[in-house]
Design a protein around this motif. Sequence first.
Motif, PDB file in Angstrom:
ATOM      1  N   VAL A   6       0.863  -1.180   0.000  1.00 36.39           N
ATOM      2  CA  VAL A   6       0.000   0.000   0.000  1.00 36.39           C
ATOM      3  C   VAL A   6       0.898   1.228   0.000  1.00 36.39           C
ATOM      4  CG1 VAL A   6      -1.713   1.344   1.277  1.00 36.39           C
ATOM      5  CG2 VAL A   6      -1.905  -1.155   1.183  1.00 36.39           C
ATOM      6  N   ASN A   7       0.714   2.089  -0.986  1.00 39.27           N
ATOM      7  CA  ASN A   7       1.468   3.338  -1.074  1.00 39.27           C
ATOM      8  C   ASN A   7       0.579   4.496  -0.645  1.00 39.27           C
ATOM      9  OD1 ASN A   7       3.042   1.514  -3.009  1.00 39.27           O
ATOM     10  ND2 ASN A   7       4.335   3.323  -2.924  1.00 39.27           N
ATOM     11  N   ILE A   8       1.018   5.209   0.385  1.00 35.68           N
ATOM     12  CA  ILE A   8       0.243   6.311   0.951  1.00 35.68           C
ATOM     13  C   ILE A   8       0.937   7.628   0.607  1.00 35.68           C
ATOM     14  CG2 ILE A   8      -0.678   7.294   3.083  1.00 35.68           C
ATOM     15  CD1 ILE A   8      -0.393   4.456   4.327  1.00 35.68           C
ATOM     16  N   GLU A   9       0.246   8.477  -0.118  1.00 32.35           N
ATOM     17  CA  GLU A   9       0.844   9.750  -0.529  1.00 32.35           C
ATOM     18  C   GLU A   9       0.762  10.740   0.634  1.00 32.35           C
ATOM     19  OE1 GLU A   9       0.670  11.821  -4.742  1.00 32.35           O
ATOM     20  OE2 GLU A   9      -0.972  12.565  -3.497  1.00 32.35           O
ATOM     21  N   THR A  10       1.722  10.648   1.538  1.00 31.79           N
ATOM     22  CA  THR A  10       1.747  11.555   2.681  1.00 31.79           C
ATOM     23  C   THR A  10       1.997  12.993   2.259  1.00 31.79           C
ATOM     24  OG1 THR A  10       4.081  10.989   2.988  1.00 31.79           O
ATOM     25  CG2 THR A  10       2.476   9.772   4.299  1.00 31.79           C
ATOM     26  N   SER A  11       2.687  13.173   1.132  1.00 29.61           N
ATOM     27  CA  SER A  11       2.965  14.498   0.578  1.00 29.61           C
ATOM     28  C   SER A  11       2.987  14.412  -0.937  1.00 29.61           C
ATOM     29  CB  SER A  11       4.320  15.020   1.071  1.00 29.61           C
ATOM     30  OG  SER A  11       4.720  16.163   0.332  1.00 29.61           O
ATOM     31  N   SER A  12       2.314  15.370  -1.584  1.00 26.00           N
ATOM     32  CA  SER A  12       2.435  15.461  -3.038  1.00 26.00           C
ATOM     33  C   SER A  12       3.297  16.658  -3.440  1.00 26.00           C
ATOM     34  CB  SER A  12       1.051  15.553  -3.705  1.00 26.00           C
ATOM     35  OG  SER A  12       0.386  16.737  -3.307  1.00 26.00           O
ATOM     36  N   PHE A  13       3.862  17.337  -2.441  1.00 22.14           N
ATOM     37  CA  PHE A  13       4.830  18.400  -2.717  1.00 22.14           C
ATOM     38  C   PHE A  13       6.196  17.775  -2.998  1.00 22.14           C
ATOM     39  CE2 PHE A  13       1.871  20.662   0.208  1.00 22.14           C
ATOM     40  CZ  PHE A  13       1.492  21.692  -0.653  1.00 22.14           C
ATOM     41  N   PHE A 220      -2.663   2.253  -4.408  1.00 19.55           N
ATOM     42  CA  PHE A 220      -2.043   3.584  -4.425  1.00 19.55           C
ATOM     43  C   PHE A 220      -3.079   4.624  -4.008  1.00 19.55           C
ATOM     44  CE2 PHE A 220       0.064   1.004  -7.678  1.00 19.55           C
ATOM     45  CZ  PHE A 220       1.391   1.125  -7.298  1.00 19.55           C
ATOM     46  N   ILE A 221      -2.813   5.342  -2.924  1.00 15.15           N
ATOM     47  CA  ILE A 221      -3.779   6.291  -2.385  1.00 15.15           C
ATOM     48  C   ILE A 221      -3.198   7.702  -2.392  1.00 15.15           C
ATOM     49  CG2 ILE A 221      -5.271   6.871  -0.441  1.00 15.15           C
ATOM     50  CD1 ILE A 221      -5.063   3.928   0.428  1.00 15.15           C
ATOM     51  N   LEU A 222      -3.868   8.605  -3.110  1.00 11.18           N
ATOM     52  CA  LEU A 222      -3.441  10.002  -3.178  1.00 11.18           C
ATOM     53  C   LEU A 222      -3.709  10.708  -1.847  1.00 11.18           C
ATOM     54  CD1 LEU A 222      -4.838  10.991  -6.706  1.00 11.18           C
ATOM     55  CD2 LEU A 222      -2.621   9.966  -6.137  1.00 11.18           C
ATOM     56  N   HIS A 223      -3.091  11.861  -1.666  1.00 12.71           N
ATOM     57  CA  HIS A 223      -3.224  12.562  -0.378  1.00 12.71           C
ATOM     58  C   HIS A 223      -4.651  13.018  -0.112  1.00 12.71           C
ATOM     59  CE1 HIS A 223      -3.644  16.896  -1.571  1.00 12.71           C
ATOM     60  NE2 HIS A 223      -3.103  16.461  -2.694  1.00 12.71           N
ATOM     61  N   THR A 224      -5.480  13.083  -1.150  1.00 15.30           N
ATOM     62  CA  THR A 224      -6.876  13.482  -0.994  1.00 15.30           C
ATOM     63  C   THR A 224      -7.787  12.302  -0.681  1.00 15.30           C
ATOM     64  OG1 THR A 224      -6.993  13.330  -3.405  1.00 15.30           O
ATOM     65  CG2 THR A 224      -6.735  15.536  -2.447  1.00 15.30           C
ATOM     66  N   GLY A 225      -7.252  11.079  -0.773  1.00 16.92           N
ATOM     67  CA  GLY A 225      -8.029   9.885  -0.456  1.00 16.92           C
ATOM     68  C   GLY A 225      -8.409   9.033  -1.643  1.00 16.92           C
ATOM     69  N   GLU A 226      -8.386   9.620  -2.851  1.00 16.21           N
ATOM     70  CA  GLU A 226      -8.694   8.818  -4.032  1.00 16.21           C
ATOM     71  C   GLU A 226      -7.620   7.755  -4.244  1.00 16.21           C
ATOM     72  OE1 GLU A 226      -8.665  12.116  -4.139  1.00 16.21           O
ATOM     73  OE2 GLU A 226     -10.609  12.839  -4.908  1.00 16.21           O
TER      74      GLU A 226
END
Length: 282
Positions: A6-13, A220-226
């Motif tokens: 599971v990849n969690i996008e803790t930051s997209s910056f 794969f989960i984006l920082h917004t939850g999608e």
Amino acid sequence: MYIHEVNIETSSFCNAECSICPHKSMKRRQGFMEENLWRKILDDCSKTDVRNIHYHLNGEPLMNPQLPQIIRYGLSKNPNSNHGFFTNGALLGKRATEFFPNSLVDRIVISFDGGTKETYESHRVGLKFEETIQSINEFIKIRDKYHFIKPKIIVLMVLTKENQHTQEAFQNMWKNILKNGVDEVHLSYPMNWAGAVQVNEPDLPFGRPELCPYLYNFVFILHTGEAVKCCMDIEGKEVVGNAREQSVEEIFNGARYQELRKLYFNKKWDEMPMCSKCSFRK
């Protein structure tokens, strides 16, 4: 099937504009994942068999001020999973003391694409060769000073036609820095991010899997939850679920994910435009 990672996008910056990455032209909203969301995702992971939890996706995780706290919570809820993240390493030394002793992942993979200052800085645009090496060194020194057995440091060089001539220098340099028997040096092949980036592939053979592991074994989960079908979907175009409303397991076994796997297996590329352009498949 099982959830390998599971990849969690803790930051997209991100603090770099790498030549082999489309992040610099990313149009979707950037941000840090909210605490209530990352807690829910990590709670979800604890209720199913997730072998690996990674705290990154499309961005630099060390830019998130909460990263040590997120990791600490993830470790407490998922003690049987392997934990890690990918980073460019530029902020690793500056933040090193925040991770010891209670926020230690199993491995940190550092993308360092060049064996010389010239090749590194032409690939990792915005970062400085000497400063990044010093940053990584600082982290390793703290770990080794207090005899921590983790995290393992893996330094990864993505090979391109422009930097392949420096791979020996890259390997020799890091073998003199990393701890023998603990850390590792890896070489990797460039991806074209489903056609979003033009890369000059190296003159080296590269084996490609028959079935895409990202589509069949990852979430794969984006920082917004999608949740998106693949790490190459940097703009979040192909949404397969939402972690705010569904569990990780529900996303993985969801109807859209299942449909995409069938399309991939049957090579219906006209119905999978991103996959049809992906260099990982060709």
